[in-house]
Enzyme design. Structure first.
Site, PDB file in Angstrom:
ATOM      1  N   TRP A  36       0.858  -1.186   0.000  1.00 56.66           N
ATOM      2  CA  TRP A  36       0.000   0.000   0.000  1.00 56.66           C
ATOM      3  C   TRP A  36       0.889   1.230   0.000  1.00 56.66           C
ATOM      4  O   TRP A  36       1.829   1.316   0.793  1.00 56.66           O
ATOM      5  CB  TRP A  36      -0.891  -0.032   1.238  1.00 56.66           C
ATOM      6  CG  TRP A  36      -1.849   1.102   1.362  1.00 56.66           C
ATOM      7  CD1 TRP A  36      -2.675   1.595   0.379  1.00 56.66           C
ATOM      8  CD2 TRP A  36      -2.121   1.872   2.530  1.00 56.66           C
ATOM      9  NE1 TRP A  36      -3.437   2.625   0.888  1.00 56.66           N
ATOM     10  CE2 TRP A  36      -3.119   2.815   2.211  1.00 56.66           C
ATOM     11  CE3 TRP A  36      -1.629   1.856   3.845  1.00 56.66           C
ATOM     12  CZ2 TRP A  36      -3.636   3.729   3.124  1.00 56.66           C
ATOM     13  CZ3 TRP A  36      -2.142   2.775   4.756  1.00 56.66           C
ATOM     14  CH2 TRP A  36      -3.134   3.703   4.395  1.00 56.66           C
ATOM     15  N   ASP A  57      -1.014  -6.202   8.832  1.00 64.47           N
ATOM     16  CA  ASP A  57      -1.970  -5.160   8.479  1.00 64.47           C
ATOM     17  C   ASP A  57      -3.212  -5.877   7.948  1.00 64.47           C
ATOM     18  O   ASP A  57      -3.158  -6.529   6.902  1.00 64.47           O
ATOM     19  CB  ASP A  57      -1.385  -4.224   7.403  1.00 64.47           C
ATOM     20  CG  ASP A  57      -2.298  -3.042   7.105  1.00 64.47           C
ATOM     21  OD1 ASP A  57      -1.897  -2.156   6.324  1.00 64.47           O
ATOM     22  OD2 ASP A  57      -3.433  -2.996   7.634  1.00 64.47           O
ATOM     23  N   LYS A 105     -13.657  -0.764   5.448  1.00 68.07           N
ATOM     24  CA  LYS A 105     -14.248  -1.507   4.335  1.00 68.07           C
ATOM     25  C   LYS A 105     -15.267  -2.534   4.794  1.00 68.07           C
ATOM     26  O   LYS A 105     -16.371  -2.594   4.254  1.00 68.07           O
ATOM     27  CB  LYS A 105     -13.147  -2.229   3.530  1.00 68.07           C
ATOM     28  CG  LYS A 105     -12.379  -1.298   2.619  1.00 68.07           C
ATOM     29  CD  LYS A 105     -11.255  -0.588   3.345  1.00 68.07           C
ATOM     30  CE  LYS A 105     -10.388   0.161   2.369  1.00 68.07           C
ATOM     31  NZ  LYS A 105      -9.432   1.053   3.052  1.00 68.07           N
TER      32      LYS A 105
END
Lengths: 410, 442
Positions: free
Chosen positions: B174, B255, B291
Site C-alpha cells: 500500500w 496489516d 471496508k
C-alpha cells in the site's frame, strides 16, 4: 525474552487519573473539579439541545453515508469554523488567504500545526526552533510540540502567583528576549489553567512585540463562546492579530462549546499572506494528515457544519453556549461570595476576575492533597478547579472545604 | 564604518517588507495584491513547495473533475453496490438507530478508546477462544482507522523496538505504508512478493528475501487481500513463511484492512494472523473497519500488541497512551459505538456477516465477469489473475502508459501501478471497462 521486556510503565496522564480516583471514591459528598468538561447544575454531562436536534436530522437523512471525507476534511465545516474564529466579514477571508484543516479535536489541530511548523516554518528543520508555552499551560502543549520533534520548548512568564493575575512585564520581557522566529502558543481566551486573560490593551502590546521581533503566532482556541458567553468577544485577540497582518495558526476545538468532546471536532485555521502561499501550505498539510489519520471523522464535523450554516440552528447554538457560560459565571460569583462570607483567609476576587471553565484557586499542592484525601474534592495539583464541577447543591460543601483547608494546611 | 546606506542594505528583504507592511497597515488597509511586493518573500511560507497530490486519494479528486458520463472511479478502495453507489450496511443503520435511542452522552473516551469496541475488535481478529485473550496478554487500543493504527504502531516500534530500525514491506505494498513508517523514523526495505510474470505470488523470492533479513527486523505482512495486488499466500505457504520468520526472529506487523472482504468469511480471512500467534509469534496488528463495515469516514480501527503476559501488556498500554495523547488525545466515538453494537449484538452481528459475505461475493462475480468480457472482446492476453486475485483490488498488469490512456481516452480512473478497485466495477460498466482495457492492451 520479549522484545518489549524493557518497556517501562509510564506514569498515567494526571487529569485522567484524577477522574479515575474520583470514580472509585465511595464518599457520597465527593466532588470532581478535575477534567475540563461542562456539567449541568445536576452535575450531569449536557448534550446541547441543538446537537440532539441536528443528530436527528442526520439520522433521518438517507442521502448521507459514511464515505471518506477529503484529506483536509469537510469543506463546509472548515470554512464555517474558520469564520467563527475570524469573523464572518474578516478581510483575510475575503482576500482568500484563510484556509483550514479539519482535525481530531483541538489536540489534533495543535498536532498538525506543530508538525507543519517543524518541517516548513523557518527552513526545513525546525527541531531547534524554540517553542514557548505559557507558565503554566495546558499540560499537553509540551507533549504535542515535543512529539512533533521540537527539542527546545520553553515557558514564557504568564501567571503571577503572588498577585494572582497576569505577569505582563514578565510576558513582554520574554517576548523581547526570545530568539527571533520563536513560536509562541497563545491562549485565545479563557486561559487554561489560570482563567486569566490579557486585556485588549495588553494583547495589543503583545502583538506589537511579536510583530517587531518576528515571532510566530499560534493561537489555541478551545473555549470560544464559553468564556464570556459571546463568540465575538472571545475571538477579539485572534481577530486583532489578523488585522495586524500576522500570518498565523489558530487551533480550534469544538469539544467544549459544542459539547462534542468524544466526536473529536477541531479545526486548524491558517491565515497566510496570500492565496498562493496558502495553497502550498495546505498541500503540505495534506501529506502530514495522510501519514497520521488519512482523513478526519465525519460525524462531528457534519454536526457542526449543519449547525453553523443553518441560521435558526446557529442562533440556537449561540443560546446554548451562552447558557453554559452563564452557569459558570453564576458559580464563580457564588463561590467568591461564600468564601468572603466565611472570611476565608486570603483574597478571592480572582475567582470572579478569571474567566472560562477553570479557576486557579491558588491552593498549593499540600492543600490540594488535603482537599482530595480529607474532603473527597478532586482538583489538579496545580490548584486548578473546573468551575463546571460546582453546582448549587455542592457549592457550600466546596466553599467550606476550601475554607477548612486554607485554615488548617499551609 | 556603518553608514545609513549600508545598514539599509543589510536588512533582509523580509525585514524591509515587514516595515513596508507596517506602514501600509498603519494607514488602515493591507492589500497583498500590491503586485510589486514579492509575496513569497514576505511570507513565512515562501519556501514551502507545492506537495504532489496523493497518488491514491488524488485519483478520486481527478475523477470528480471529469465530466464524462461514462467515467469510472477504480481508484480508492471504497465499496460500491451494483449501481455504483456507496453502500451503507443495514446492520450499520440498525446499530445507529439503536444508539440514537439510547441518548448517550458525548463525554471523552479513554485514551485507548471504547472498551466495548476494543474487546470485540481483538476478538474478531484473534478468535473468541484465543488463548491470548483469555490470558489478557494483548493490549488493543482504538485507533483512527487503519492509517491511525499504523501510525501508532510505527511510532511505538520506533520508540521501543530499539533492536532494529528496519521495516520490510512486500513489494509492492500500500502506497501509504512507506511514508507512515518513514515519518516515524524507521528505515524502509522490501522483500519480493508480487511476480509480474505470473501476476501471482513470488513465493520462492519471498522466502529467499526473508531468509536474509537481519534478526529482529520488522516484517510487514498483509493478513489477507493484499493491497494492491490481491495476491495472497496459500495456507501451506503461510505456514512456511511463519516458520522462516520465527527462525529469523523477526517482529511481525500484520496489516488487516479487509477481514471478511477477501473470502467473505471472517475466520478464513484471519487465518494467517491466528496461525502466527499459535506458532508463538508475538505480533503487532492493525485493523480497519473502513471496508468491512463500510465505516470509512467514521475512522474505526484498532492496534493490538500481543505481549508475553498481562503485566507486559499493561506496561505497553501505558506507553501507547503516552503516544496517543499528544496526537489527538482520545479517539472519536461515533464509529466505534456502531462497530461495537454490531459486534456485540447477536442479531446485528449475524446481519453483518451476511452483508460482508454479500460484498465479497459481488466482487468475486465482477472478477469473473471482467475476465469473461475481456475474452469476448477478443483479448489474447491471459486474464486468469483477475479471477485468482482476491479482495477489493486487482493488479491488472497494465503499464503506466496504458493506465494513462485508459484514463485519458475512457475516463477510467485508477492508480498508476495498474491497480483497480473491483468494488467500483458493476454489471452496468464491466463491459465498458473490458473494452477499454482491451483497447489499450491489444
Amino acid at each position: 525474552m520479549s522484545l518489549f521486556g524493557e518497556v517501562p510503565q509510564a506514569t498515567p496522564v494526571a487529569v485522567f487519573k484524577l477522574s479515575n480516583d474520583f470514580k472509585e471514591d465511595a464518599n457520597p459528598k465527593k466532588v470532581n473539579l478535575g477534567v475540563g468538561a461542562y456539567r449541568t447544575d445536576e452535575g450531569q454531562p449536557w448534550v446541547l439541545p441543538v446537537v440532539k436536534k441536528v443528530e436527528k436530522i442526520i439520522v433521518a437523512d438517507n442521502s448521507l453515508n459514511h464515505e471518506y471525507l477529503a484529506i483536509l476534511g469537510l469543506p463546509e465545516f472548515r470554512s464555517s469554523a474558520s469564520k467563527i474564529a475570524l469573523g464572518e466579514d474578516s478581510p483575510a477571508i475575503q482576500e482568500n488567504r484563510v484556509g483550514a484543516v479539519q482535525c481530531l479535536g483541538g489536540t489534533g489541530a495543535l498536532k498538525m500545526g506543530a508538525e507543519f511548523l517543524r518541517r516548513w516554518y523557518n527552513g526545513n528543520d525546525n527541531t531547534k526552533t524554540p517553542v514557548y508555552v505559557s507558565a503554566p499551560t495546558w499540560e499537553n502543549h509540551n507533549a504535542v510540540f515535543a512529539n512533533a520533534g521540537f527539542e527546545d520548548i520553553r515557558p514564557y512568564k504568564y501567571w503571577d502567583a503572588e498577585k494572582r493575575g497576569l505577569d505582563l512585564d514578565g510576558f513582554l520581557g520574554d517576548l523581547e528576549s526570545a530568539p527571533k522566529h520563536s513560536i509562541f502558543v497563545l491562549h485565545a481566551c479563557a486561559h487554561n489553567p489560570t482563567g486569566t486573560d490579557p486585556t485588549h490593551v495588553e494583547w495589543m502590546q503583545v502583538a506589537e512585540v511579536m510583530k517587531r521581533r518576528k515571532l510566530f503566532v499560534f493561537f489555541d482556541s478551545a473555549y470560544q463562546g464559553f468564556a464570556s458567553g459571546c463568540l465575538d468577544k472571545d475571538a477579539w485577540a485572534v481577530r486583532y492579530f489578523v488585522t495586524q497582518g500576522f500570518e498565523m495558526f489558530c487551533a480550534q476545538s469544538f469539544s467544549k462549546n459544542f459539547g462534542l468532546y468524544n466526536e473529536r471536532v477541531g479545526n486548524l485555521t491558517i491565515v497566510a499572506r496570500d492565496s498562493d502561499n496558502l495553497k502550498r501550505v495546505l498541500s503540505q498539510m495534506e501529506k502530514i494528515v495522510r501519514v497520521t489519520w488519512s482523513n478526519p471523522p465525519s460525524q462531528g464535523a457534519r454536526l457542526v457544519a449543519i449547525t453553523l450554516n443553518t441560521p435558526e440552528l446557529f442562533a440556537e447554538w449561540k443560546d446554548n453556549v451562552k447558557s453554559m457560560a452563564d452557569r459558570v459565571l453564576l458559580m464563580r460569583a457564588s463561590l467568591q461570595a461564600k468564601l468572603q462570607a466565611l472570611e476565608t483567609p486570603g483574597t478571592w476576587d480572582h475567582i470572579t476576575q478569571q474567566i472560562g471553565m477553570f479557576s486557579f484557586t491558588g491552593l498549593n499542592p499540600k492543600q490540594v492533597e488535603y482537599m482530595i484525601k480529607e474532603r473527597s474534592i478532586y482538583l489538579m495539583a496545580s490548584g486548578r478547579i473546573n468551575m463546571c464541577g460546582l453546582t448549587t447543591k455542592n457549592i457550600d460543601y466546596v466553599a467550606e472545604s476550601i475554607h477548612e483547608t486554607v485554615v488548617n494546611v499551609q | 564604518m556603518l553608514t545609513a546606506f549600508s545598514v539599509i542594505l543589510r536588512l533582509d528583504s523580509t525585514m524591509s517588507l515587514l516595515k513596508y507592511c507596517k506602514v501600509i497597515s498603519s494607514i488602515g488597509t493591507f492589500s497583498p495584491s500590491l503586485g510589486v511586493l514579492s509575496t513569497r518573500n514576505s511570507s513565512w511560507w515562501g519556501g514551502v513547495q507545492m506537495g504532489p497530490p496523493d497518488p491514491i486519494l488524488g485519483v478520486s479528486e481527478a475523477f470528480k473533475r471529469d465530466t464524462s458520463p461514462k467515467k469510472m472511479n477504480l481508484g480508492v478502495g471504497a465499496y460500491r453496490d451494483d449501481h455504483g453507489k456507496p453502500f451503507v450496511l443495514d446492520c450499520v443503520r440498525k446499530a445507529e438507530a439503536l444508539i440514537s435511542s439510547k441518548q448517550l452522552d458525548k463525554e471523552y473516551l479513554a485514551i485507548g478508546g471504547l472498551g466495548d469496541f476494543t474487546k470485540s475488535c481483538a476478538q474478531l481478529a484473534l478468535g473468541a477462544d484465543s488463548e491470548v485473550l483469555k490470558s489478557g496478554r494483548n493490549i488493543t487500543v482504538q485507533t483512527i482507522s487503519g492509517t491511525g493504527s499504523l501510525c501508532i504502531g510505527a511510532n511505538f516500534l520506533s520508540r521501543f523496538h530499539s533492536a532494529s530500525r528496519d521495516v520490510y514491506l512486500p513489494k509492492p505494498s500500500w502506497g501509504n505504508h512507506t511514508p507512515i513508517f518513514r515519518d516515524a523514523g524507521m528505515q524502509l526495505k522490501a522483500y519480493r512478493y508480487y511476480d509480474p510474470s505470473t501476476c501471482g505470488f513470488d513465493f520462492s523470492g519471498a522466502l529467499d528475501d526473508i531468509s536474509k533479513m537481519p534478526e529482529k527486523s520488522v516484517i510487514m505482512l498483509h493478513a489477507c487481500a493484499h493491497n494492491p495486488t490481491g495476491v495472497d499466500p496459500k495456507p501451506e505457504q503461510w505456514k512456511e513463511i511463519a516458520d522462516l520468520v520465527k527462525k529469523r526472529d523477526l517482529l511481525v506487523f500484520f496489516d488487516m484492512a479487509y477481514q471478511g472482504f477477501a473470502s467473505g468469511d471472517i475466520d478464513r480471512d484471519a487465518w494467517a494472523v491466528r496461525h502466527f500467534i499459535e506458532q508463538g509469534h508475538n505480533i503487532v496488528l492493525s485493523q480497519s473497519f473502513a471496508k468491512n463495515m463500510g465505516l470509512y469516514g467514521e475512522r474505526v480501527g484498532g492496534f493490538t500488541v500481543v505481549c508475553n503476559d498481562a503485566e507486559e501488556a499493561k506496561r505497553v498500554e501505558s506507553q501507547l497512551k503516552i503516544l496517543i495523547r499528544p496526537i489527538y488525545s482520545n479517539p472519536p466515538m461515533n464509529g466505534a459505538r456502531i462497530a461495537a453494537a454490531i459486534l456485540n449484538t447477536p442479531d446485528l452481528y449475524k446481519i453483518w456477516l451476511e452483508e460482508v459475505h454479500g460484498m465479497a461475493n459481488r466482487i468475486i462475480k465482477m472478477r469473473e465477469q471482467l475476465a469473461v468480457n475481456l475474452k469476448n472482446e477478443g483479448s489474447t492476453h491471459n486474464w486468469q489473475h483477475v479471477i485468482d486475485q482476491i479482495g477489493m483490488f486487482c493488479f491488472t498488469g497494465l503499464k503506466p502508459e496504458q493506465v494513462e490512456r485508459l484514463t485519458k481516452e475512457f475516463s477510467v480512473y485508477m492508480t498508476k501501478d495498474g491497480r483497480i478497485s473491483m468494488a467500483g466495477v458493476t454489471s452496468g460498466n464491466v463491459g465498458y471497462l473490458a473494452h477499454g482495457i482491451h483497447t489499450v492492451t491489444k
